[in-house]
Design a protein around this motif. Structure first.
Motif, short mmCIF file in Angstrom:
data_model
loop_
_atom_site.label_atom_id
_atom_site.label_comp_id
_atom_site.label_asym_id
_atom_site.label_seq_id
_atom_site.Cartn_x
_atom_site.Cartn_y
_atom_site.Cartn_z
N PHE A 76 0.84 -1.21 0.00
CA PHE A 76 0.00 0.00 0.00
C PHE A 76 0.87 1.26 0.00
O PHE A 76 0.63 2.19 -0.77
N ILE A 77 1.88 1.28 0.87
CA ILE A 77 2.76 2.45 0.93
C ILE A 77 3.52 2.62 -0.38
O ILE A 77 3.70 3.74 -0.86
N GLY A 78 3.96 1.49 -0.97
CA GLY A 78 4.65 1.58 -2.25
C GLY A 78 3.77 2.18 -3.32
O GLY A 78 4.20 3.05 -4.10
N PHE B 69 17.34 6.92 -1.18
CA PHE B 69 16.21 7.70 -0.64
C PHE B 69 16.69 8.65 0.46
O PHE B 69 16.34 9.83 0.47
N ILE B 70 17.50 8.13 1.38
CA ILE B 70 18.01 8.96 2.47
C ILE B 70 18.87 10.10 1.93
O ILE B 70 18.77 11.25 2.38
N TYR C 70 11.39 5.73 -2.51
CA TYR C 70 10.75 5.13 -1.34
C TYR C 70 9.68 4.13 -1.76
O TYR C 70 9.45 3.13 -1.09
N SER C 71 9.03 4.40 -2.89
CA SER C 71 8.05 3.45 -3.43
C SER C 71 8.74 2.14 -3.80
O SER C 71 8.25 1.06 -3.45
N ILE C 72 9.87 2.23 -4.50
CA ILE C 72 10.61 1.02 -4.88
C ILE C 72 11.07 0.27 -3.64
O ILE C 72 10.96 -0.97 -3.57
N PHE C 73 11.58 1.00 -2.66
CA PHE C 73 12.01 0.36 -1.42
C PHE C 73 10.85 -0.36 -0.74
O PHE C 73 11.01 -1.49 -0.25
N SER C 74 9.68 0.25 -0.73
CA SER C 74 8.51 -0.37 -0.10
C SER C 74 8.11 -1.65 -0.82
O SER C 74 7.76 -2.65 -0.18
#
Length: 697
Positions: A239-241, A308-309, A262-266
């Motif tokens: 969902f977050i992704g 991302f960071i 961040y989407s890819i990481f999720s």
């Protein structure tokens, strides 16, 4: 406000720390209870029992009474000296050795692993006396193909061999547990035997982890499983992704590409979560697929998180992260095509190098860039604590993920306990960001509420819906201007009466008037373009994709008549000659024509407005009200569109700068459908208290 800002600043870090501590304590207590055992009579920690291994499989060797005891060493059997109970870690002679990073595995062999345990008569009696007590087996990780026997009876099988005895589908599974028939228990020596077929040089052939492997009441085992939690984590990460992916697509700003990262990481952490879930054994039974998915997600998620960071803190991606992402992506892709052990050996390289990389991200991007360089820049540029708090919360979460990640890497290399802190820490990380976003959304909503007072809601909505495109476009619109008569004189009177308080008084008086006028505009679908001092500019039809010019003109004139009615009631409630709250008379000018509508301004600030000759003419018509002693004047263009619906009186034509021919002007008296109100211009002047003065030159 300071208290709220302080709470916002420290709340998320405190929640982060508390949640991580709860996870660590929970994981420690769970593993500790398994090692020490519970109060039930069935509990046996298999890692504390004598364990033996031999090549081949003979059903006669695994029946009760075969003589496997700690004091004896039957022929062809080799005893394990310590956990984990892997084939490659045993002392069997002539085991094949792998060349590190060889893409191909060794030929599969067959082995028998036997664990002996002593069961007393009291335990047998306790088992038989309790009808609700049913033994079960829990195996933390087992591979590659296997069958499990208890005292010679087959209790679980995952053998998938072809006619030549070669593995067709591997079963390198985590979290295997199943019930057994209590009648299989005997007093004295009991044997749990595992027939194993697999690559003897592969780490997962046998029992991969050091613990937990145990026998206990099946209900107790089932109650310890966390499939629901891991499934919920998977759903939340997906969902977050999707949320951040949609956010990135909708925003379309290069500087906010961190939403994509961040989407890819999720998505990657979602894949990792589902492959660590025992339900994956039923969803994708073939571990050749699930293990490769797990490795792919694990190899790539850390550099994506690092990028991302970096984009959040430094607004740019370092070369180190690009190189690491490239190398780990190569790991992720190549392991798909080669043997499982190749991927496991890449994992060893990853485990060492990822510590170095994430330490770089943590120390340079977090500690140095934010706490050292970033603090100096922020002090010099802004005192806005909210944005800094947002970044601070992300960074505190990164620290906790970093520490948990270090433990998991060390566990993979040395301890083999399968705590899984990294996965749960990322869950807390996501929750922390979600709570932080909630604060930011709250702040954004307040900003939108304030911003809404400075711009038209319809224009704002059209802009958000992307119906207003860059550049201008021709529109058939009706333009409206209004102005307060003798506003300068009234301002001077306020100054004389109120002195230093005059500014506040006149703004309050003016805002009261403008609020009522804007309401009249918006009730009839108009758009307030701007306020120019006490003047109001509005338009109908300029912001519409497809408008009705006649209806727009009618609505504009109707709105002007509403203003007349509102002002009449306002003035009637005020005392004659009251200079502290004087009566208001206005003049309105209306014209219809083709205008250019669009976003005008600079890259830093733009506004939606209309320009063109019809706009200029509407403004000039408004200024003629004082000359003609009227309050609403319209042009011939507007009059032609709505002459069948309104009562008008034509005024003398006037010469307007830029026009060759005199311009016809009409004073608006009333709607033809109105049952009340003025019927002539004289009625309007008497109704509104306007003096008729013809000052044309």
């Amino acid at each position: 406000m300071d208290i709220k800002r302080t709470l916002t600043k420290f709340l998320i870090p405190v929640l982060y720390s508390a949640a991580i501590m709860l996870i660590i304590v929970n994981q420690f207590n769970t593993h500790n209870s398994i090692r020490k055992g519970g109060d039930g009579p069935l509990y046996k920690n298999l890692m504390e029992q004598p364990a033996f291994i031999k090549r081949g499989f003979n059903p006669a060797d695994i029946k009760t009474g075969m003589g496997l005891s700690p004091a004896e060493k039957p022929e062809n059997w080799v005893r394990f000296t310590s956990a984990p109970l892997r084939v490659k870690n045993s002392n069997l002679p002539d085991l094949p050795k792998r060349t590190f990073l060889s893409p191909f595995g060794k030929p599969e062999e067959e082995f028998t692993l036997a664990i002996t345990m002593e069961i007393s008569d009291d335990v047998i009696k306790a088992i038989n006396a309790n009808p609700n007590l049913h033994p079960g087996v829990y195996l933390s990780y087992i591979g590659e193909n296997w069958e499990i026997f208890f005292n010679g009876t087959l209790v679980r099988t995952e053998m998938h061999l072809d006619e030549n005895g070669k593995i067709q589908s591997r079963r390198n599974w985590r979290y295997v547990y199943f019930p057994m028939d209590k009648s299989l228990y005997v007093s004295g020596t009991n044997i749990l035997a595992i027939r194993i077929v697999g690559d003897p040089a592969l780490g997962v052939t046998g029992f991969y982890y050091t613990n937990p492997y145990y026998i206990d009441d099946f209900k107790t085992i089932d109650g310890r499983q966390k499939y629901l939690i891991l499934t919920a984590l998977f759903g939340m990460f997906v969902f977050i992704g999707l949320y951040y992916l949609i956010l990135f697509i909708s925003v379309k700003k290069k500087e906010e590409i961190y939403n994509l990262y961040y989407s890819i990481f999720s998505f990657l952490i979602a894949i990792y979560a589902i492959t660590r879930n025992g339900n994956i054994n039923q969803i994708i039974p073939n571990s050749d697929i699930s293990v490769r998915l797990e490795f792919f997600a694990l190899f790539t998620m850390v550099p994506v998180l690092g990028i991302f960071i970096e984009k959040i803190v430094r607004r740019k991606v370092s070369r180190v992260s690009i190189i690491v992402l490239s190398v780990y992506s190569l790991f992720a892709i190549t392991q798909i095509f080669f043997c499982t052990q190749y991927g496991a050996e890449l994992l060893q390289i990853w485990s060492v190098t990822v510590l170095l990389y994430f330490s770089f991200v943590f120390l340079y991007d977090v500690v140095y860039s934010y706490f050292w360089i970033g603090r100096k820049k922020q002090k010099a540029t802004t005192e806005d604590g909210t944005s800094k708090t947002f970044i601070m919360n992300i960074l505190v979460g990164s620290i906790l993920v970093y520490l948990c990640g270090i433990y998991d890497v060390l566990d993979t290399l040395f301890f083999h306990n399968s705590f899984g802190l990294f996965l749960y820490s990322t869950f807390v990380y996501h929750i922390g960001i979600s709570v932080t976003l909630a604060f930011n959304f709250q702040r954004m909503n307040r900003a939108i509420g304030v911003f809404g007072k400075f711009t038209n809601k319809e224009i704002a909505q059209l802009a958000m819906d992307e119906h207003i495109k860059p550049g201008g476009s021709p529109k058939h619109a009706t333009i409206f201007f209004s102005d307060i008569r003798d506003f300068t004189g009234k301002s001077e009177t306020f100054t004389k009466i109120f002195g230093k308080e005059a500014s506040n008084k006149i703004v309050f008086w003016l805002n009261d008037y403008l609020s009522r006028m804007v309401e009249c505009v918006e009730k009839k679908g108009g758009v307030v373009d701007k306020f120019i001092g006490d003047a109001v500019m509005a338009h109908w039809g300029a912001s519409s994709e497809s408008g009705n010019p006649r209806q727009d003109a009618y609505n504009c004139v109707y709105s002007a008549l509403m203003m007349r009615s509102v002002l009449y009631k306002m003035n009637k409630s005020r005392k004659p000659g009251d200079q502290k709250n004087p009566k208001i008379n206005i003049g309105c000018g209306i014209n219809t024509g083709i205008v250019t509508a669009g976003q005008i301004g600079s890259e830093q600030r733009m506004e939606f407005t209309v320009i063109g000759d019809p706009v200029n003419l509407a403004s000039r018509i408004e200024s003629l009200n004082k000359v003609f002693g009227t309050d609403i004047l319209i042009s011939e263009n507007t009059w032609k569109l709505i002459k069948d619906y309104i009562i008008t009186e034509e005024m003398p034509a006037v010469n307007v700068k830029g026009k060759k021919d005199p311009v016809r002007i009409f004073a608006v008296i009333n709607l033809k459908s109105a049952k009340k109100g003025p019927k002539t211009l004289a009625d309007v002047r008497r109704f509104m208290g306007i003096k008729a003065e013809d000052r044309r030159q």
